[in-house]
Scaffold this active site. Sequence first.
Site, PDB file in Angstrom:
ATOM      1  N   ARG A  81       0.827  -1.212   0.000  1.00 15.03           N
ATOM      2  CA  ARG A  81       0.000   0.000   0.000  1.00 15.03           C
ATOM      3  C   ARG A  81       0.862   1.264   0.000  1.00 15.03           C
ATOM      4  O   ARG A  81       0.991   1.939  -1.012  1.00 15.03           O
ATOM      5  CB  ARG A  81      -0.934  -0.002   1.237  1.00 15.03           C
ATOM      6  CG  ARG A  81      -2.157   0.894   1.106  1.00 15.03           C
ATOM      7  CD  ARG A  81      -1.916   2.387   1.264  1.00 15.03           C
ATOM      8  NE  ARG A  81      -1.279   2.755   2.522  1.00 15.03           N
ATOM      9  CZ  ARG A  81      -0.859   3.977   2.798  1.00 15.03           C
ATOM     10  NH1 ARG A  81      -0.995   4.960   1.915  1.00 15.03           N
ATOM     11  NH2 ARG A  81      -0.262   4.237   3.952  1.00 15.03           N
ATOM     12  N   ASP A  82       1.499   1.561   1.121  1.00 13.59           N
ATOM     13  CA  ASP A  82       2.254   2.805   1.270  1.00 13.59           C
ATOM     14  C   ASP A  82       3.374   2.876   0.233  1.00 13.59           C
ATOM     15  O   ASP A  82       3.721   3.951  -0.269  1.00 13.59           O
ATOM     16  CB  ASP A  82       2.829   2.867   2.693  1.00 13.59           C
ATOM     17  CG  ASP A  82       3.407   4.229   3.047  1.00 13.59           C
ATOM     18  OD1 ASP A  82       3.219   5.175   2.265  1.00 13.59           O
ATOM     19  OD2 ASP A  82       4.055   4.341   4.103  1.00 13.59           O
ATOM     20  N   HIS A  99       6.927   3.967  13.009  1.00 11.57           N
ATOM     21  CA  HIS A  99       6.937   4.010  11.537  1.00 11.57           C
ATOM     22  C   HIS A  99       7.948   5.078  11.130  1.00 11.57           C
ATOM     23  O   HIS A  99       7.629   6.267  11.115  1.00 11.57           O
ATOM     24  CB  HIS A  99       5.524   4.340  11.035  1.00 11.57           C
ATOM     25  CG  HIS A  99       5.411   4.448   9.538  1.00 11.57           C
ATOM     26  ND1 HIS A  99       4.531   3.698   8.800  1.00 11.57           N
ATOM     27  CD2 HIS A  99       6.074   5.209   8.637  1.00 11.57           C
ATOM     28  CE1 HIS A  99       4.649   4.000   7.514  1.00 11.57           C
ATOM     29  NE2 HIS A  99       5.580   4.924   7.391  1.00 11.57           N
ATOM     30  N   HIS A 109      10.888   6.760   8.644  1.00 14.13           N
ATOM     31  CA  HIS A 109      11.443   6.861   7.295  1.00 14.13           C
ATOM     32  C   HIS A 109      12.956   7.036   7.371  1.00 14.13           C
ATOM     33  O   HIS A 109      13.472   7.571   8.346  1.00 14.13           O
ATOM     34  CB  HIS A 109      10.789   8.025   6.553  1.00 14.13           C
ATOM     35  CG  HIS A 109       9.426   7.667   6.022  1.00 14.13           C
ATOM     36  ND1 HIS A 109       8.924   8.174   4.865  1.00 14.13           N
ATOM     37  CD2 HIS A 109       8.486   6.822   6.487  1.00 14.13           C
ATOM     38  CE1 HIS A 109       7.712   7.665   4.636  1.00 14.13           C
ATOM     39  NE2 HIS A 109       7.420   6.844   5.616  1.00 14.13           N
ATOM     40  N   CYS A 151       6.779   9.546   0.855  1.00 17.37           N
ATOM     41  CA  CYS A 151       5.669  10.470   1.093  1.00 17.37           C
ATOM     42  C   CYS A 151       5.532  11.392  -0.102  1.00 17.37           C
ATOM     43  O   CYS A 151       6.410  12.197  -0.361  1.00 17.37           O
ATOM     44  CB  CYS A 151       5.929  11.287   2.350  1.00 17.37           C
ATOM     45  SG  CYS A 151       4.680  12.587   2.556  1.00 17.37           S
ATOM     46  N   ASN A 182      10.570   4.949   3.085  1.00 14.19           N
ATOM     47  CA  ASN A 182      10.213   3.994   4.119  1.00 14.19           C
ATOM     48  C   ASN A 182      11.447   3.150   4.413  1.00 14.19           C
ATOM     49  O   ASN A 182      12.144   2.727   3.490  1.00 14.19           O
ATOM     50  CB  ASN A 182       9.119   3.035   3.601  1.00 14.19           C
ATOM     51  CG  ASN A 182       7.722   3.586   3.776  1.00 14.19           C
ATOM     52  OD1 ASN A 182       7.354   4.019   4.862  1.00 14.19           O
ATOM     53  ND2 ASN A 182       6.938   3.564   2.703  1.00 14.19           N
TER      54      ASN A 182
END
Lengths: 302, 302
Positions: free
Chosen positions: B15-16, B207, B209, B240, B249
């Site tokens: 997804r991300d 989470h 980065h 992002c 990520n």
Amino acid sequence: MSLPSRVQLIDVGPRDGLQNEKQPVPAAVKIELVHRLQAAGLTEIEVTSFVSPKWVPQMADNAEVMGGIQRQAGVRYSVLTPNLQGFEAALKTRPDEIVVFGAASEAFSHKNINCSIAESIERFAPVVQAALAAGIAVRGAMSCTVGCPYEGDVAPERVAYLAGLMKQIGVQRVDVADTIGVGTPLRVQKAIEATLQHFDVDHVCGHFHDTYGQALSNTLAALQMGVRNFQSSVAGLGGCPYAKGATGNVSTEDVVYMLHGMGIATGIDLDKLVDAGAFISDFLGRKPNSNVAKAILNKRAG
Amino acid sequence: MSLPSRVQLIDVGPRDGLQNEKQPVPAAVKIELVHRLQAAGLTEIEVTSFVSPKWVPQMADNAEVMGGIQRQAGVRYSVLTPNLQGFEAALKTRPDEIVVFGAASEAFSHKNINCSIAESIERFAPVVQAALAAGIAVRGAMSCTVGCPYEGDVAPERVAYLAGLMKQIGVQRVDVADTIGVGTPLRVQKAIEATLQHFDVDHVCGHFHDTYGQALSNTLAALQMGVRNFQSSVAGLGGCPYAKGATGNVSTEDVVYMLHGMGIATGIDLDKLVDAGAFISDFLGRKPNSNVAKAILNKRAG
């Protein structure tokens, strides 16, 4: 978490970094890099190596580079000296510190310098003696303190053994190097713990490679043990020529970013440091091998 | 150092990660990626997003992907649901968990979803209610908990405020996301500390980065606070789209390597995980954005 308020960084880019370039870098470029590093606030720079140009042609210009640097007060310039002959040549260039080296892995010692660990240290004894007699500081680089490309895991006892031998011959401070970058925080802490059997924490430098992306977490783990000397390489120059795939000195930019973000002083101007890294990376025709440098250069590009 | 003995990883790559690809990835490839992730031992996978295909064409195949997965017992499949319409569509595909989201920065909230933080949470309230009524778990993604591309530093109080709002509407656990990767260990710990005012540590996911290379040291700092849920993305997919230069990520491979090196279990087979990352990276025509994957693939290449 008890953390140091200030950390001392040693940039090894000009030596450990540029030694690994296939095409030797001109002396003038190396000198400019050193000037840019000291302008950015680095106060310890590993400049070159006095080894045979037959083995390391990249450092054949060692005397020229050392002679060409406009020295800045308060900056320590160090050089590698593998033997007495190298030391004599280095001495003429007035280094502030010489570096001798040894591996914590017997297999690596044999493959790299063709003798046992004990033999390698024995050979360095007269070099250390001569340096101390000349009033020059002595650092001992301990490689493969966590893992070895030939042996795999390296036991902390082997690190303690090597540190003990270094201490015996008069080495004043040591680098705990994860030469192939396989270390993770707890294992790196064990290697440092072993070193502390023989050296005060202020005489221990962390030298972590980023091959597996672990260098900063290992740095954090070392900071938490009170270590406050670290080696890194501007733009992430260099790696280990003896271990396949083992590129990756951690970049000075990434280390400085983390330390400053944690409120730990380094005396380094990150923007000027990024400039220094961009200078040498441009010369080498590639991007800096540094997350921070890339992010900052991206941002500047707007 | 008191560390958890086991860590739960949530792979957000499908997804991300894939949401940020310019060229939409075919549903069959996404399904294969999910299959490979679960085969590697991942037990939480963020699969897709039920947003308007007008805004995010990359996820237009959400129902097809959810329907195509051969589900494995013990694996939790989560999906993003920005509103009730999205939730209704998601519900038909039987997700185990839905994800709602909010920013700790007002500027980011306005720029990203065109409303205030409080308004965004208010809009999510009926979605959360509907999910809980349907027996579906609810996670809240909190973005910009350390820094914001528009506001700069984000104060921990803003994180506590957002976490409190999330708690009020029934969110069961939250992600503390460093969306632009500017965080360093102590600042990340402050963001987590703020979150702990409203959520138990077992209901907090880190989470981070890797934009500035800090993700693993931040992970270590979070582990040291007892956090044992982390998000990461296989092959470092994604970033992002709202913050220039803010790719990154952290890769699941790098996180797993560190955890296993510290003796912390994840249930994941690193070699199979590297295979999964190589599969999707090959499809995308690039190398995995993961130090560990590159090092392991180099080593395999001999």
